[in-house]
Scaffold this active site. Structure first.
Site, PDB file in Angstrom:
ATOM      1  N   GLU A 115       0.751  -1.297   0.001  1.00 20.59           N
ATOM      2  CA  GLU A 115       0.125   0.003  -0.055  1.00 20.59           C
ATOM      3  C   GLU A 115       0.929   1.351   0.134  1.00 20.59           C
ATOM      4  O   GLU A 115       1.929   1.287   0.528  1.00 20.59           O
ATOM      5  CB  GLU A 115      -1.049   0.098   1.324  1.00 20.59           C
ATOM      6  CG  GLU A 115      -1.897  -0.928   1.237  1.00 20.59           C
ATOM      7  CD  GLU A 115      -2.863  -1.128   2.357  1.00 20.59           C
ATOM      8  OE1 GLU A 115      -3.930  -1.271   2.182  1.00 20.59           O
ATOM      9  OE2 GLU A 115      -2.311  -0.805   3.413  1.00 20.59           O
TER      10      GLU A 115
ATOM     11  N   CYS B 149      -0.720   5.779  10.790  1.00 22.81           N
ATOM     12  CA  CYS B 149       0.672   5.220  11.164  1.00 22.81           C
ATOM     13  C   CYS B 149       0.435   4.160  11.889  1.00 22.81           C
ATOM     14  O   CYS B 149      -0.090   3.996  13.050  1.00 22.81           O
ATOM     15  CB  CYS B 149       1.431   6.277  11.921  1.00 22.81           C
ATOM     16  SG  CYS B 149       3.221   5.824  12.364  1.00 22.81           S
TER      17      CYS B 149
END
Length: 372
Positions: free
Chosen positions: A91, A345
């Protein structure tokens, strides 16, 4: 044998040299492929006749494809699920910023709209950080330099990319050769990204940090520190056992001496683990002789993969105040982007059983601007 990506720079240069073809044609080929992603090799104009059969037999314009594109409700974050030639998925995340918002040094900021791309360097990761979903995958394989560059190519069709951060899936310095080659392609023609706009994040691979300074001077370095003392670091980052904190700090001190650049320190805030006032003072004392920007990152939930909890906003703010007020260390708090699409994150993980994405890497602010 599988065809290679045309963006695998060392491979195509070697093939062209062996065939007696001038390498100055390579950036022209890249430029055409970027502008015409579904092209056939015969459509590329003005190449020597010997180049066409070589390209057909050895290379593909792109070895990866965009499987899906998901936009966040925040309207500034886009996640790309990219399928590689071997069937694996990685990704990449586009984060858009308006630099006219906010102030810098008390003055209104100049600039305008621009985008940062968060790139993956591996499928999975060997580091096994307990707060990061990618570590739950284990390590699958390294990406080639071409597969790394192709993430930029795919993203450039959706947004004008100015900054690149290697903060996606994998430990970039564990795929060192491909990383360096990809960065050299990105900073050359036709991409021409500025080295000042590229950041590589690492858990602290000491020997590779030393080598990186010589191979790519002036590159932004971000270190995933996440704890101010070695024992806590080892508890949450098993790989830290191989990179003792004292040796790592000595390496960073030498890196900074040679580069004369700020170092970014990534610090994930885990409730009751590394977010107490004593930890802030320990971190301040560890970093007070460095020129750094500390980036405090609120922990992102990753389902059943972790027993950690998110630090309270009050704790994070207090931590920041100690670093700023007592130790005069520039400290930011990461504003999460793309959590609703698992684009924040530490949430990056690809479920190989059903080939569907369940996460990605995300970022807060335009990190390269913090080095100014």
């Amino acid at each position: 044998m599988a065809l290679r990506s045309v963006f695998d720079a060392s491979q195509i240069r070697t093939e062209f040299e062996n065939a007696g073809i001038n390498s100055h044609f390579i950036p022209l080929i890249w430029k055409y492929v970027i502008q015409n992603p579904n092209c056939e090799w015969d459509e590329v104009p003005s190449l020597p006749s010997s180049a066409y059969p070589l390209l057909r037999s050895k290379f593909k314009p792109s070895t990866s494809t965009v499987h899906s594109v998901i936009d966040s409700s925040d309207e500034v974050t886009t996640k790309l699920l990219i399928k590689l030639q071997n069937g694996a998925f990685v990704e990449a995340v586009i984060m858009r910023y308006d630099t006219r918002l906010g102030k810098y040094g008390g003055q209104p900021r100049s600039g305008g709209l621009r985008s940062t791309l968060c790139i993956s360097s591996q499928v999975g990761c060997k580091m096994g950080c307990k707060f990061c979903a990618t570590g739950s995958m284990g390590f699958k394989n390294n990406l080639s330099s071409g597969e790394i560059v192709e993430q930029l190519v795919h993203a450039s069709h959706l947004s004008q990319i100015r900054n690149v951060v290697f903060m996606g899936m994998g430990e970039p310095l564990n795929n060192y050769t491909a990383l360096v080659e990809a960065i050299r392609v990105m900073t050359g023609s036709p991409f021409r990204l500025s080295l000042k706009r590229i950041t590589v994040s690492t858990v602290g691979i000491i020997h590779a940090i030393k080598k990186l300074q010589n191979d790519i001077p002036n590159l932004n370095l971000a270190v995933s520190l996440h704890a101010p003392v070695q024992d806590i670091r080892c508890q949450i980052m098993p790989a830290a056992r191989a990179f003792p904190l004292e040796r790592l700090m000595d390496t960073l001190r030498e890196y900074q001496k040679n580069s004369q650049q700020k170092i970014f320190i990534e610090y994930i805030m885990l409730d009751g683990v590394n977010d107490e006032e004593q930890h802030a003072h320990q971190l301040g004392k560890l970093l007070e002789t460095f020129e750094v920007v500390v980036n405090l990152i609120p922990f992102n939930p990753i389902g059943t993969l972790s027993h950690f909890s998110t630090s309270s906003e009050q704790k994070v703010t207090k931590f920041q105040k100690i670093l700023r007020g007592t130790y005069s260390i520039r400290t930011t708090i990461r504003k999460q982007m793309g959590q609703d699409i698992s684009g924040a994150c530490g949430q990056l993980v690809v479920n190989q059983s059903d080939k569907r994405s369940t996460g990605s890497a995300g970022l807060l602010t335009d990190i390269e601007d913090l080095s100014l």
